[in-house]
Write a protein that holds these residues in place. Structure first.
Motif, PDB file in Angstrom:
ATOM      1  N   SER A 186      -6.471  14.857   8.959  1.00 14.22           N
ATOM      2  CA  SER A 186      -6.894  16.698   8.843  1.00 14.22           C
ATOM      3  C   SER A 186      -6.688  16.715  10.785  1.00 14.22           C
ATOM      4  N   GLU A 187      -6.902  15.494  11.536  1.00 12.37           N
ATOM      5  CA  GLU A 187      -7.558  15.015  13.087  1.00 12.37           C
ATOM      6  C   GLU A 187      -6.005  14.478  13.582  1.00 12.37           C
ATOM      7  N   ARG A 188      -6.047  15.200  14.692  1.00 11.03           N
ATOM      8  CA  ARG A 188      -4.513  14.194  14.967  1.00 11.03           C
ATOM      9  C   ARG A 188      -4.774  13.434  16.096  1.00 11.03           C
ATOM     10  N   THR A 189      -5.916  12.949  16.082  1.00 11.61           N
ATOM     11  CA  THR A 189      -6.448  11.524  16.985  1.00 11.61           C
ATOM     12  C   THR A 189      -5.846  10.676  16.037  1.00 11.61           C
ATOM     13  N   PHE A 190      -6.221  10.495  14.798  1.00  9.67           N
ATOM     14  CA  PHE A 190      -5.539   9.411  13.995  1.00  9.67           C
ATOM     15  C   PHE A 190      -4.371   9.398  13.902  1.00  9.67           C
ATOM     16  N   SER A 191      -3.241   9.925  15.114  1.00  6.12           N
ATOM     17  CA  SER A 191      -2.316   9.351  15.228  1.00  6.12           C
ATOM     18  C   SER A 191      -1.790   8.023  15.593  1.00  6.12           C
ATOM     19  N   ARG A 192      -3.193   7.524  16.181  1.00  6.69           N
ATOM     20  CA  ARG A 192      -3.237   6.650  17.367  1.00  6.69           C
ATOM     21  C   ARG A 192      -3.375   6.029  16.504  1.00  6.69           C
ATOM     22  N   TYR A 193      -3.910   5.783  14.922  1.00  4.09           N
ATOM     23  CA  TYR A 193      -4.942   4.045  14.706  1.00  4.09           C
ATOM     24  C   TYR A 193      -3.328   3.705  13.679  1.00  4.09           C
ATOM     25  N   ALA A 194      -4.861   3.310  12.274  1.00  2.86           N
ATOM     26  CA  ALA A 194      -3.211   2.207  11.975  1.00  2.86           C
ATOM     27  C   ALA A 194      -3.192   3.274  10.579  1.00  2.86           C
ATOM     28  N   ARG A 195      -3.008   3.215  10.036  1.00  8.20           N
ATOM     29  CA  ARG A 195      -2.558   4.024   8.674  1.00  8.20           C
ATOM     30  C   ARG A 195      -2.076   3.048   7.483  1.00  8.20           C
ATOM     31  N   GLY A 196      -2.709   3.099   5.992  1.00  4.80           N
ATOM     32  CA  GLY A 196      -2.011   1.979   4.998  1.00  4.80           C
ATOM     33  C   GLY A 196      -2.375   2.792   3.503  1.00  4.80           C
ATOM     34  N   TRP A 197      -1.398   2.038   2.728  1.00  2.28           N
ATOM     35  CA  TRP A 197      -2.061   2.526   1.579  1.00  2.28           C
ATOM     36  C   TRP A 197      -2.185   1.286   0.003  1.00  2.28           C
ATOM     37  N   PHE A 198      -2.842   1.782  -0.802  1.00  2.00           N
ATOM     38  CA  PHE A 198      -3.573   1.223  -1.491  1.00  2.00           C
ATOM     39  C   PHE A 198      -3.501   1.414  -3.388  1.00  2.00           C
ATOM     40  N   ARG A 199      -3.574   0.876  -4.236  1.00  2.00           N
ATOM     41  CA  ARG A 199      -3.493   1.727  -5.406  1.00  2.00           C
ATOM     42  C   ARG A 199      -3.980   0.738  -6.396  1.00  2.00           C
ATOM     43  N   GLN A 200      -4.957   1.201  -6.967  1.00  2.00           N
ATOM     44  CA  GLN A 200      -5.602   1.652  -8.172  1.00  2.00           C
ATOM     45  C   GLN A 200      -5.400   1.047 -10.173  1.00  2.00           C
ATOM     46  N   ALA A 201      -4.993   0.376 -10.677  1.00  2.00           N
ATOM     47  CA  ALA A 201      -4.267   0.271 -12.084  1.00  2.00           C
ATOM     48  C   ALA A 201      -5.793   0.178 -12.841  1.00  2.00           C
ATOM     49  N   PRO A 202      -5.677   1.191 -14.361  1.00  2.00           N
ATOM     50  CA  PRO A 202      -6.801   1.085 -14.684  1.00  2.00           C
ATOM     51  C   PRO A 202      -7.211  -0.055 -14.840  1.00  2.00           C
ATOM     52  N   GLY A 203      -8.094  -0.320 -14.873  1.00  2.00           N
ATOM     53  CA  GLY A 203      -9.159  -1.662 -15.694  1.00  2.00           C
ATOM     54  C   GLY A 203      -8.661  -2.733 -14.483  1.00  2.00           C
ATOM     55  N   LYS A 204      -8.131  -2.355 -13.289  1.00  2.00           N
ATOM     56  CA  LYS A 204      -8.123  -3.229 -11.935  1.00  2.00           C
ATOM     57  C   LYS A 204      -8.501  -3.022 -11.122  1.00  2.00           C
ATOM     58  N   GLU A 205      -8.747  -3.760  -9.954  1.00  2.00           N
ATOM     59  CA  GLU A 205      -9.295  -4.004  -8.428  1.00  2.00           C
ATOM     60  C   GLU A 205      -8.354  -3.839  -8.030  1.00  2.00           C
ATOM     61  N   ARG A 206      -8.987  -2.498  -6.513  1.00  2.00           N
ATOM     62  CA  ARG A 206      -8.158  -1.819  -5.727  1.00  2.00           C
ATOM     63  C   ARG A 206      -6.821  -3.049  -4.730  1.00  2.00           C
ATOM     64  N   GLU A 207      -5.771  -2.767  -4.882  1.00  2.00           N
ATOM     65  CA  GLU A 207      -5.149  -3.874  -4.442  1.00  2.00           C
ATOM     66  C   GLU A 207      -4.087  -2.839  -3.192  1.00  2.00           C
ATOM     67  N   PHE A 208      -4.208  -3.796  -1.395  1.00  2.06           N
ATOM     68  CA  PHE A 208      -3.075  -3.277  -0.789  1.00  2.06           C
ATOM     69  C   PHE A 208      -1.586  -3.924  -1.172  1.00  2.06           C
ATOM     70  N   VAL A 209      -1.089  -2.736  -0.385  1.00  2.00           N
ATOM     71  CA  VAL A 209       0.364  -1.889  -0.241  1.00  2.00           C
ATOM     72  C   VAL A 209       0.981  -2.169   0.912  1.00  2.00           C
ATOM     73  N   ALA A 210       0.907  -1.231   1.732  1.00  2.00           N
ATOM     74  CA  ALA A 210       1.458  -1.375   2.279  1.00  2.00           C
ATOM     75  C   ALA A 210       0.686  -1.491   3.998  1.00  2.00           C
ATOM     76  N   ALA A 211       0.749  -0.845   5.049  1.00  5.00           N
ATOM     77  CA  ALA A 211       0.029  -0.646   6.485  1.00  5.00           C
ATOM     78  C   ALA A 211       1.344  -0.339   7.607  1.00  5.00           C
ATOM     79  N   ILE A 212       0.718   0.456   8.970  1.00  5.87           N
ATOM     80  CA  ILE A 212       1.875   0.167   9.856  1.00  5.87           C
ATOM     81  C   ILE A 212       0.835   0.762  10.964  1.00  5.87           C
ATOM     82  N   GLY A 213       1.603   0.121  11.785  1.00 13.03           N
ATOM     83  CA  GLY A 213       0.328   0.698  13.518  1.00 13.03           C
ATOM     84  C   GLY A 213       0.646   1.534  14.009  1.00 13.03           C
ATOM     85  N   TRP A 214      -0.271   1.409  14.955  1.00 16.42           N
ATOM     86  CA  TRP A 214       0.197   2.857  15.942  1.00 16.42           C
ATOM     87  C   TRP A 214       1.376   3.151  16.589  1.00 16.42           C
ATOM     88  N   SER A 215       1.838   1.948  16.621  1.00 16.06           N
ATOM     89  CA  SER A 215       3.540   1.522  16.350  1.00 16.06           C
ATOM     90  C   SER A 215       4.489   1.638  15.924  1.00 16.06           C
TER      91      SER A 215
END
Length: 124
Positions: free
Chosen positions: A25-54
């Motif tokens: 919602s805020e354009r300022t966050f385009s300068r920061y890292a972003r990532g994806w996690f996933r959580q399957a039923p009965g399991k902990e949330r796990e890291f999938v992928a991330a991308i830096g500001w570059s």
């Protein structure tokens, strides 16, 4: 607090593809890292992928390397997760995250905001 909204989830057969999107919602966050996690039923949330500001700086979990690709379009303030060769074990709720760096997202040491999640279901 920045709002992150995921979209693009759904039902797909094994071997198929989906592309998830996460808009901020805020354009300022385009300068920061972003990532994806996933959580399957009965399991902990796990890291999938991330991308830096570059956009050339990315990191993926071993379980998705070669199949999933993270990218960003700062003009649209959106990050994407292209998922190919999907497997039933990829079934989960996928969450978008924003933070200071790839490292702080991957370790969850510094996540500033989470999305509400989008369901991905892969049938065999």
């Amino acid at each position: 607090q920045v709002q992150l909204v995921e979209s693009g989830g759904g039902l797909v057969q094994a071997g198929g593809s989906l592309r998830l999107s996460c808009a901020a919602s805020e354009r300022t966050f385009s300068r920061y890292a972003r990532g994806w996690f996933r959580q399957a039923p009965g399991k902990e949330r796990e890291f999938v992928a991330a991308i830096g500001w570059s956009a050339g700086d990315t990191y993926s979990a071993d379980s998705v390397k070669g199949r999933f690709t993270i990218s960003r379009d700062d003009a649209k303030n959106t990050v994407y997760l292209q998922m190919n060769s999907l497997k039933p074990e990829d079934t989960a709720v996928y969450y978008c995250a924003a933070g200071l760096s790839i490292a702080t997202i991957r370790t969850r040491a510094g996540i500033w905001s989470w999305g509400q999640g989008t369901q991905v279901t892969v049938s065999s």
